[in-house]
Design an enzyme around this catalytic site. Structure first.
Site, PDB file in Angstrom:
ATOM      1  CG  HIS A  84      -1.314   1.936  -3.424  1.00 16.81           C
ATOM      2  ND1 HIS A  84      -2.370   1.928  -2.885  1.00 16.81           N
ATOM      3  CD2 HIS A  84      -1.747   0.580  -4.019  1.00 16.81           C
ATOM      4  CE1 HIS A  84      -3.045   0.502  -3.331  1.00 16.81           C
ATOM      5  NE2 HIS A  84      -1.752  -0.073  -4.219  1.00 16.81           N
ATOM      6  CG  ASP A 139      -2.557   0.855   0.681  1.00 20.49           C
ATOM      7  OD1 ASP A 139      -2.167   2.181   0.519  1.00 20.49           O
ATOM      8  OD2 ASP A 139      -3.542   0.485   1.378  1.00 20.49           O
TER       9      ASP A 139
END
Ligand SMILES: *[C@@H]1O[C@H](CO)[C@@H](O)[C@H](O)[C@H]1NC(C)=O
Ligand SMILES: *[C@@H]1O[C@H](CO)[C@@H](O)[C@H](O)[C@H]1NC(C)=O
Ligand SMILES: *[C@@H]1O[C@H](CO)[C@@H](O)[C@H](O)[C@H]1NC(C)=O
Ligand SMILES: *[C@@H]1O[C@H](CO)[C@@H](O)[C@H](O)[C@H]1NC(C)=O
Ligand SMILES: *[C@@H]1O[C@H](CO)[C@@H](O)[C@H](O)[C@H]1NC(C)=O
Ligand SMILES: *[C@@H]1O[C@H](CO)[C@@H](O)[C@H](O)[C@H]1NC(C)=O
Ligand SMILES: *[C@@H]1O[C@H](CO)[C@@H](O)[C@H](O)[C@H]1NC(C)=O
Ligand SMILES: *[C@@H]1O[C@H](CO)[C@@H](O)[C@H](O)[C@H]1NC(C)=O
Length: 470
Positions: A293, A270
């Site tokens: 991300h 993430d």
């Protein structure tokens, strides 16, 4: 007769004075010799920096000698830890912590060459003496089975609470052994918190904390989290977990101020760094991010909540193979503001979308919070993107701001982005909306300039009214 008595008492007094002088000078010399040697505060149960008494558990050569300024070492092995990766060493770690806590400048030592299985624990720093160090040179292992994880400690694995003036350092590894949690349903035991998975290292109500040199890997969810903390330094750490591990943030900050994160490498499933509400004065620099991300502010303002983030600097970052680069994301319907944010000297390599503002952020799992009719948003103002260079795989930029709360003072300066494939993609006009600000050449591809509206003087009052909620 009277005269000789006077004489003898005079002699006696003289003798007393002479003896007192002798004793004092010997005492003074003793005090002097004492001071010339390093002062030891406490012998502890283990070794001291003067001469390490070897513990019977310790085979082979001794670990590297401790820093000369540290006067007391508390090795977990001296507190009953086995270090075999199988025995539960939690109690030993807590006991070593509690003993070290009482001594100024103490070090809790996790020696190299050993693996310590640790159950979810809280290390309470309240009342600890200053300059406490947790020296991790070996490996700390979390329980590997999600099904045996105590339900009462789902929030984190190792919880540092009220730590003040505290350092974690060393060449060791903190291994969250999270793979069991990453698989879809292994962890969904609790009806109340079906999505909660443990953070590996969490600091809560802590200040003057340094985390340096260590490696944190494979956390069930977030790797390193600070909440309600301040004056945090993270330096030269490595965080890794596979790109398929869901929701595994690298570093997560919430209600935390005065943070510096630098010279570190973060790659996980993430966000490399996630900055949440209540954060200000955060400086992130010289960080390698990927996979993952990217570096994100948000998601902010979920379910109509007030979010406040300000004074954020992100510079000298290399993003490789990340979904986004630098990103601000807010949920529809939020309140509060994001202001004074600078992203500069950013290199991107095969990044999906390097520059993102998304005021309609929506987690796929939470579609009901993202209906189009929801009005309002966390206001975004004063965001500079300066010197962002490299290549992207989807679009160079998205500035998707809301109709009723436009983004203001968004500046694009020296942006040079090429498609990874050599096949230029057009901008998605639906993702270029309601952003006001200035741009300064070079801007490549030149179409990114159309993502900005000029001026915005007439809408600035909206952001100002949102800032008052903070
Ligand atoms: C020597 O040190 C002791 C204790 O540290 C102290 O009580 C004493 O006054 C000192 N004596 C001198 C002569 O400095
Ligand atoms: C440390 O202690 C051991 C055992 O008491 C002794 O043999 C050794 O000489 C000592 N080393 C130093 C540097 O004092
Ligand atoms: C950074 O951390 C690594 C791994 O612990 C260590 O070997 C290295 O010396 C550290 N670098 C600095 C500059 O402290
Ligand atoms: C997680 O699921 C994958 C794919 O189904 C499987 O290969 C892997 O062994 C599982 N890991 C664990 C720890 O259960
Ligand atoms: C702890 O406090 C001392 C003295 O103020 C300071 O020098 C040191 O850097 C602090 N340590 C941390 C980890 O903040
Ligand atoms: C953490 O800080 C925030 C903002 O200052 C505050 O609202 C919140 O209550 C704090 N959390 C706790 C558990 O006290
Ligand atoms: C913006 O943030 C930076 C970095 O924290 C700070 O130095 C600067 O004073 C802030 N500017 C304003 C106008 O608050
Ligand atoms: C993408 O950018 C990186 C960093 O600037 C560079 O090393 C890489 O060669 C670039 N790839 C392509 C396909 O241009």
């Amino acid at each position: 007769m009277k005269r000789s008595k006077n004489l003898s008492s005079l002699l006696f007094l003289f003798l007393i004075a002479f003896l007192t002088f002798l004793i004092t000078s010997v005492e003074a010399r003793k005090n002097h010799t004492k001071k010339s040697k390093p002062h030891k505060h406490h012998q502890g149960k283990g070794a001291t920096s003067g001469n390490r008494t070897h513990n019977s558990h310790l085979p082979g050569p001794a670990p590297a000698p401790p820093q000369p300024q540290q006067s007391t070492i508390f090795p977990v092995l001296s507190f009953g830890a086995k270090g075999d990766g199988v025995s539960d060493d939690s109690k030993a770690l807590v006991a070593a912590w509690e003993a070290a806590c009482r001594v100024k400048g103490a070090t809790v030592e996790i020696p190299s060459g050993f693996k310590f299985l640790i159950q979810p624990i809280t290390l309470d720093g309240s009342g600890c003496m200053p300059d406490l160090v947790l020296q991790i040179d070996g490996t700390l292992l979390a329980p590997s089975k999600a099904s045996t994880w105590p339900e009462s400690s789902l929030f984190q694995w190792i919880n540092f609470k009220y730590a003040r003036n505290f350092t974690i350092q060393g060449t060791g590894i903190v291994d969250g052994q999270g793979s069991d949690w990453w698989n879809s349903s292994a962890h969904k035991r609790s009806k109340h918190t079906p999505d909660t998975k443990p953070t590996a290292l969490r600091f809560y109500f802590s200040s003057d904390v340094t985390v340096r040199n260590i490696k944190i890997i494979n956390s069930p969810q977030c790797h390193l989290k600070f909440d309600n903390s301040s004056w945090i330094k993270v330096n030269n750490i490595t965080i890794t977990s596979p790109d398929y591990s869901p929701n595994t943030d690298g570093i997560h900050l919430q209600n935390t101020q005065n943070v510096e994160i630098h010279h570190s490498t973060i790659g996980c499933g993430d966000d490399c760094v996630s900055i949440q509400t209540g954060c200000s004065n955060v400086h992130i620099h010289h960080v390698k991010c990927g996979p993952g991300h990217g570096i994100s502010l948000g998601g902010l303002g979920k379910a109509g909540s007030v979010a406040c983030v300000s004074n954020i600097i992100v510079n000298n970052i290399l993003f490789q193979n990340t979904q986004s680069g630098v990103r601000i994301k807010t949920w529809p319907g939020g309140k509060g503001s994001v202001k004074n944010v600078s992203f500069s000297n950013i290199q991107v390599s095969n990044v999906g979308v390097p520059i993102v503002i998304d005021q309609n952020y929506c987690d796929n799992m939470k579609k009901h919070l993202c209906q189009n009719q929801i009005r309002g948003a966390v206001a975004i103002s004063g965001v500079k993107f300066d010197n962002i260079i490299g290549n992207y795989s989807k679009e160079p930029i998205r500035l998707a701001c809301s109709n009723d709360t436009p983004c203001t003072d968004v500046d694009l300066i020296d942006i040079r982005l090429k498609p990874t494939t050599g096949d230029p993609r057009s901008l998605r006009s639906d993702l270029c909306r309601n952003s006001y600000g200035k741009s300064k050449a070079p801007l490549l591809p030149s179409v990114i300039d159309y993502c900005l509206r000029r001026d915005g003087g007439q809408v600035k009052h909206i952001a100002r009214s949102h800032e008052k909620m903070c």
